[in-house]
Design a protein around this motif. Structure first.
Motif, PDB file in Angstrom:
ATOM      1  N   ASN A  25       0.977  -1.310  -0.087  1.00 11.25           N
ATOM      2  CA  ASN A  25      -0.182   0.008  -0.198  1.00 11.25           C
ATOM      3  C   ASN A  25       0.764   1.333  -0.133  1.00 11.25           C
ATOM      4  O   ASN A  25       0.785   2.352  -0.513  1.00 11.25           O
ATOM      5  CB  ASN A  25      -0.764  -0.074   1.233  1.00 11.25           C
ATOM      6  CG  ASN A  25      -2.032  -1.150   1.041  1.00 11.25           C
ATOM      7  OD1 ASN A  25      -2.474  -1.579  -0.026  1.00 11.25           O
ATOM      8  ND2 ASN A  25      -2.592  -1.285   2.244  1.00 11.25           N
ATOM      9  N   MET A  26       1.879   1.288   0.680  1.00 18.25           N
ATOM     10  CA  MET A  26       2.898   2.347   0.887  1.00 18.25           C
ATOM     11  C   MET A  26       3.322   2.618  -0.488  1.00 18.25           C
ATOM     12  O   MET A  26       3.494   3.940  -0.717  1.00 18.25           O
ATOM     13  CB  MET A  26       3.625   1.954   1.958  1.00 18.25           C
ATOM     14  CG  MET A  26       4.614   3.388   2.504  1.00 18.25           C
ATOM     15  SD  MET A  26       3.413   4.516   3.365  1.00 18.25           S
ATOM     16  CE  MET A  26       4.810   6.061   3.762  1.00 18.25           C
ATOM     17  N   ALA A  27       3.837   1.427  -1.100  1.00 20.79           N
ATOM     18  CA  ALA A  27       4.574   1.800  -2.607  1.00 20.79           C
ATOM     19  C   ALA A  27       3.542   2.313  -3.485  1.00 20.79           C
ATOM     20  O   ALA A  27       4.088   2.822  -4.391  1.00 20.79           O
ATOM     21  CB  ALA A  27       5.188   0.452  -2.631  1.00 20.79           C
ATOM     22  N   ASN A  28       2.313   2.081  -3.265  1.00 24.34           N
ATOM     23  CA  ASN A  28       1.232   2.804  -4.052  1.00 24.34           C
ATOM     24  C   ASN A  28       0.530   3.854  -3.852  1.00 24.34           C
ATOM     25  O   ASN A  28      -0.362   4.084  -4.330  1.00 24.34           O
ATOM     26  CB  ASN A  28       0.194   1.574  -4.560  1.00 24.34           C
ATOM     27  CG  ASN A  28       1.095   0.442  -5.344  1.00 24.34           C
ATOM     28  OD1 ASN A  28       1.041   0.534  -6.771  1.00 24.34           O
ATOM     29  ND2 ASN A  28       1.427  -0.726  -4.709  1.00 24.34           N
ATOM     30  N   VAL A  29       1.257   4.599  -2.772  1.00 18.37           N
ATOM     31  CA  VAL A  29       0.516   5.757  -2.324  1.00 18.37           C
ATOM     32  C   VAL A  29       0.231   7.089  -3.579  1.00 18.37           C
ATOM     33  O   VAL A  29      -0.327   7.791  -3.500  1.00 18.37           O
ATOM     34  CB  VAL A  29       1.354   6.315  -1.157  1.00 18.37           C
ATOM     35  CG1 VAL A  29       2.628   7.171  -1.569  1.00 18.37           C
ATOM     36  CG2 VAL A  29       0.519   7.343  -0.381  1.00 18.37           C
TER      37      VAL A  29
END
Length: 248
Positions: A25-29
C-alpha cells in the motif's frame, strides 16, 4: 508451553504477511486509482487426535478499501475519473474483462485507446480505435469523439464509441495479482450502467493514507517483536521446566 508456541509462531508469520500488504500500500501511495489492500486474520483450531486446545492464526480472504481517492485536475483531454461509484473496463491478456479506476488514458501506436499500462479500454462494442492523427475528447457519459487535427470546427467531430462503465456490487469483486479487479468465479461480466458518469480533465489518486500506512508499519513491527519475545519466553520456560524435572 506449546500452546504459546502455536500462537506466537503463527502470529509472527501473519504479522509479516500483513506488513507486506502495508508495504505494498505504501509503495502505491502515488499510483492513480489504487485501492488499499486490507488483511484480516482469525484463529483456527488445530484439528487432530489431541484435545482441541491448540490454535493457529490464519489469514482470511484479503479485501480492499473501496473509498474514493482524491481528484487531481490535469486539464488533459485523455484524463478521466469515475464520478462516485463505478469502474472503467479494460481488456485482459486472455481477452476477458477487468475493472479499474485508473483513468489516465493514451492512444497506442495502432490507434487503440489504452491505459498507461497498455491495456485496451473496452467500449460498449469492444475495443475503441481512433483514426490516425486525430485528437480525442471524452464526454461525461463516456462518449468518445475524435477530430481531425487540422479541423477547428465542432462539425469535424466523429463518434468513436462509448466507454463501457460498470458498477457491480463490491462484494462480487476480487483483486487479481495484476492489481485489477474482476468478478468472482462463477459471476458473469458486469453489465454497462448508464448511471455511471465521468469527470474529464482529472485523475483519481490512490486512497492510501501515507500517515496511516506508516503508523501501521510501525505497529506491525512492534507486534512482530512481541511475538518473537513470546517465543523466547516459551523456550526459556520449557528449558526451566525440563531442568526441574531432571533434577526433581
Amino acid at each position: 508451553m506449546d500452546r504459546m508456541l502455536y500462537v506466537a509462531m503463527s502470529g509472527a508469520k501473519q504479522v509479516m504477511e500483513q506488513q507486506a500488504s502495508v508495504a505494498n500500500n505504501m509503495a502505491n501511495v502515488s499510483t492513480p486509482g489504487f485501492r488499499a489492500q486490507i488483511a484480516n486474520f482469525r484463529a483456527v483450531p488445530v484439528v487432530g487426535q489431541e484435545a482441541p486446545t491448540r490454535a493457529f492464526v490464519a489469514a482470511t480472504t484479503p479485501g480492499a478499501d473501496f473509498t474514493h481517492g482524491p481528484l487531481t485536475e490535469t486539464g488533459r483531454e485523455l484524463d478521466v475519473a469515475v464520478s462516485g461509484e463505478g469502474w472503467l473496463v479494460v481488456q485482459t491478456a486472455d481477452g476477458g474483462e477487468a475493472y479499474t479506476r485508473v483513468g489516465n488514458l493514451q492512444i497506442s501506436a495502432d490507434g487503440q485507446l489504452t491505459t498507461m499500462g497498455g491495456r485496451p479500454v473496452v467500449g460498449d462494442n469492444g475495443a475503441l480505435t481512433v483514426p490516425p492523427g486525430s485528437s480525442v475528447s471524452i464526454a461525461t457519459n463516456g462518449l468518445v469523439g475524435s477530430r481531425d487535427a487540422s479541423s477547428t470546427t465542432l462539425t469535424g467531430i466523429a463518434e468513436v464509441g462509448r466507454l463501457k462503465l460498470v458498477n457491480p456490487p463490491v462484494t462480487d469483486l476480487e483483486r487479481g495479482d495484476d492489481g485489477l479487479f474482476r468478478m468472482r468465479a462463477g459471476q458473469p461480466p458486469a453489465e454497462a450502467d448508464e448511471a455511471v458518469t465521468l469527470v474529464t480533465g482529472v485523475v483519481e489518486g490512490s486512497n492510501v493514507n501515507p500517515v496511516e500506512a506508516m503508523v501501521a508499519m510501525i505497529a506491525n513491527a512492534r507486534s512482530f517483536e512481541m511475538q518473537m519475545k513470546s517465543l523466547q519466553t516459551a523456550d526459556t520456560n520449557a528449558q526451566a521446566a525440563n531442568k526441574l524435572l531432571a533434577y526433581g
